[in-house]
Design a protein around this motif. Structure first.
Motif, PDB file in Angstrom:
ATOM      1  N   ALA A  49       3.368   0.315  14.478  1.00 44.04           N
ATOM      2  CA  ALA A  49       2.683   0.319  13.189  1.00 44.04           C
ATOM      3  C   ALA A  49       1.456  -0.571  13.283  1.00 44.04           C
ATOM      4  O   ALA A  49       1.424  -1.517  14.077  1.00 44.04           O
ATOM      5  CB  ALA A  49       3.607  -0.174  12.074  1.00 44.04           C
ATOM      6  N   THR A  57      -2.662   1.444   6.575  1.00 43.37           N
ATOM      7  CA  THR A  57      -1.553   1.392   7.516  1.00 43.37           C
ATOM      8  C   THR A  57      -1.421   2.691   8.305  1.00 43.37           C
ATOM      9  O   THR A  57      -1.881   3.749   7.883  1.00 43.37           O
ATOM     10  CB  THR A  57      -0.226   1.125   6.790  1.00 43.37           C
ATOM     11  OG1 THR A  57      -0.001   2.157   5.825  1.00 43.37           O
ATOM     12  CG2 THR A  57      -0.245  -0.223   6.083  1.00 43.37           C
ATOM     13  N   ASN A  58      -0.761   2.572   9.449  1.00 38.48           N
ATOM     14  CA  ASN A  58      -0.499   3.725  10.292  1.00 38.48           C
ATOM     15  C   ASN A  58       0.841   3.483  10.980  1.00 38.48           C
ATOM     16  O   ASN A  58       1.152   2.340  11.352  1.00 38.48           O
ATOM     17  CB  ASN A  58      -1.595   3.900  11.341  1.00 38.48           C
ATOM     18  CG  ASN A  58      -1.462   5.209  12.078  1.00 38.48           C
ATOM     19  OD1 ASN A  58      -1.222   6.253  11.491  1.00 38.48           O
ATOM     20  ND2 ASN A  58      -1.614   5.167  13.394  1.00 38.48           N
ATOM     21  N   TYR A  59       1.629   4.554  11.152  1.00 39.65           N
ATOM     22  CA  TYR A  59       2.968   4.422  11.729  1.00 39.65           C
ATOM     23  C   TYR A  59       3.207   5.476  12.810  1.00 39.65           C
ATOM     24  O   TYR A  59       2.700   6.590  12.728  1.00 39.65           O
ATOM     25  CB  TYR A  59       4.039   4.606  10.647  1.00 39.65           C
ATOM     26  CG  TYR A  59       4.020   3.570   9.559  1.00 39.65           C
ATOM     27  CD1 TYR A  59       3.298   3.771   8.391  1.00 39.65           C
ATOM     28  CD2 TYR A  59       4.728   2.380   9.707  1.00 39.65           C
ATOM     29  CE1 TYR A  59       3.276   2.808   7.390  1.00 39.65           C
ATOM     30  CE2 TYR A  59       4.717   1.417   8.711  1.00 39.65           C
ATOM     31  CZ  TYR A  59       3.986   1.644   7.559  1.00 39.65           C
ATOM     32  OH  TYR A  59       3.968   0.687   6.562  1.00 39.65           O
ATOM     33  N   ASP A  61       5.466   8.292  14.401  1.00 40.43           N
ATOM     34  CA  ASP A  61       6.309   9.284  13.731  1.00 40.43           C
ATOM     35  C   ASP A  61       7.776   8.868  13.724  1.00 40.43           C
ATOM     36  O   ASP A  61       8.506   9.151  12.771  1.00 40.43           O
ATOM     37  CB  ASP A  61       6.161  10.647  14.415  1.00 40.43           C
ATOM     38  CG  ASP A  61       4.820  11.300  14.132  1.00 40.43           C
ATOM     39  OD1 ASP A  61       4.444  12.226  14.879  1.00 40.43           O
ATOM     40  OD2 ASP A  61       4.144  10.884  13.169  1.00 40.43           O
ATOM     41  N   SER A  62       8.197   8.194  14.773  1.00 38.31           N
ATOM     42  CA  SER A  62       9.609   7.834  14.921  1.00 38.31           C
ATOM     43  C   SER A  62      10.082   6.803  13.898  1.00 38.31           C
ATOM     44  O   SER A  62      11.288   6.635  13.711  1.00 38.31           O
ATOM     45  CB  SER A  62       9.875   7.316  16.334  1.00 38.31           C
ATOM     46  OG  SER A  62       9.066   6.186  16.603  1.00 38.31           O
ATOM     47  N   VAL A  63       9.146   6.100  13.240  1.00 36.60           N
ATOM     48  CA  VAL A  63       9.544   5.056  12.299  1.00 36.60           C
ATOM     49  C   VAL A  63       9.085   5.329  10.874  1.00 36.60           C
ATOM     50  O   VAL A  63       9.415   4.559   9.962  1.00 36.60           O
ATOM     51  CB  VAL A  63       9.044   3.669  12.754  1.00 36.60           C
ATOM     52  CG1 VAL A  63       9.486   3.374  14.183  1.00 36.60           C
ATOM     53  CG2 VAL A  63       7.538   3.540  12.606  1.00 36.60           C
ATOM     54  N   LYS A  64       8.344   6.401  10.676  1.00 36.86           N
ATOM     55  CA  LYS A  64       7.844   6.717   9.331  1.00 36.86           C
ATOM     56  C   LYS A  64       8.996   6.872   8.356  1.00 36.86           C
ATOM     57  O   LYS A  64       9.996   7.537   8.653  1.00 36.86           O
ATOM     58  CB  LYS A  64       7.020   8.005   9.369  1.00 36.86           C
ATOM     59  CG  LYS A  64       5.606   7.825   9.836  1.00 36.86           C
ATOM     60  CD  LYS A  64       4.828   9.137   9.824  1.00 36.86           C
ATOM     61  CE  LYS A  64       3.430   8.947  10.357  1.00 36.86           C
ATOM     62  NZ  LYS A  64       2.703  10.237  10.460  1.00 36.86           N
ATOM     63  N   GLY A  65       8.832   6.248   7.190  1.00 37.13           N
ATOM     64  CA  GLY A  65       9.873   6.314   6.174  1.00 37.13           C
ATOM     65  C   GLY A  65      10.955   5.270   6.330  1.00 37.13           C
ATOM     66  O   GLY A  65      11.781   5.091   5.425  1.00 37.13           O
ATOM     67  N   ARG A  66      10.995   4.586   7.478  1.00 40.58           N
ATOM     68  CA  ARG A  66      12.015   3.556   7.710  1.00 40.58           C
ATOM     69  C   ARG A  66      11.407   2.161   7.845  1.00 40.58           C
ATOM     70  O   ARG A  66      12.025   1.182   7.430  1.00 40.58           O
ATOM     71  CB  ARG A  66      12.804   3.876   8.976  1.00 40.58           C
ATOM     72  CG  ARG A  66      13.525   5.207   8.938  1.00 40.58           C
ATOM     73  CD  ARG A  66      14.448   5.375  10.150  1.00 40.58           C
ATOM     74  NE  ARG A  66      13.734   5.361  11.418  1.00 40.58           N
ATOM     75  CZ  ARG A  66      13.968   4.499  12.400  1.00 40.58           C
ATOM     76  NH1 ARG A  66      14.914   3.580  12.259  1.00 40.58           N
ATOM     77  NH2 ARG A  66      13.283   4.570  13.520  1.00 40.58           N
ATOM     78  N   THR A  68       8.128  -0.591   7.329  1.00 42.63           N
ATOM     79  CA  THR A  68       6.965  -0.886   6.496  1.00 42.63           C
ATOM     80  C   THR A  68       6.240  -2.104   7.049  1.00 42.63           C
ATOM     81  O   THR A  68       6.847  -3.159   7.243  1.00 42.63           O
ATOM     82  CB  THR A  68       7.368  -1.167   5.046  1.00 42.63           C
ATOM     83  OG1 THR A  68       8.077  -0.038   4.521  1.00 42.63           O
ATOM     84  CG2 THR A  68       6.136  -1.420   4.185  1.00 42.63           C
TER      85      THR A  68
END
Length: 121
Positions: A49, A57-59, A61-66, A68
């Motif tokens: 991230a 911010t940028n994340y 894909d494997s951690v998006k939604g989990r 912050t």
């Protein structure tokens, strides 16, 4: 001159949460972007991230939604709130910062020493 120090790693069960912190100190003029990377055994270091000075911010894909990412510009600190952790999140987590130093031209990249996160039952 400039140091980044991570904290907050540890052992957590699957589905649990951890909050990592990374504090930058020294003769810092401005921090442009702060990032969290991780490196699992036998794997390449990957970007998890990032957050800019204006909090864009940028994340991965494997951690998006989990996960912050957030930052406190007054404290020169970046955070990573990690929820719904999975065993595949196990890695050493590193922060870095692109910053300018008082009295010097240009920008510089600094890394922290890393903090271990282990997700296991």
């Amino acid at each position: 001159q400039v140091q980044l120090v991570e904290s907050g790693g540890g052992l957590v069960q699957p589905g649990g949460s951890l909050r990592l912190s990374c504090a930058a100190s020294g003769s810092i003029s401005r921090i442009y972007i702060m990032n969290w990377y991780r490196q699992a055994p036998g794997k390449q270091r990957e970007l998890v991230a990032s957050i800019t000075e204006t909090r864009t911010t940028n994340y991965a894909d494997s951690v998006k939604g989990r996960f912050t990412i957030s930052r406190d510009n007054g404290k020169n600190t970046v955070y990573l709130q990690m929820n719904s952790l999975k065993p595949e999140d196990t890695a050493v987590y590193y922060c870095n910062a692109q910053l300018s130093i008082q009295g010097k031209l240009g920008s510089y990249l600094y890394w922290g020493q890393g903090t271990q996160v282990t997700v296991s039952s």
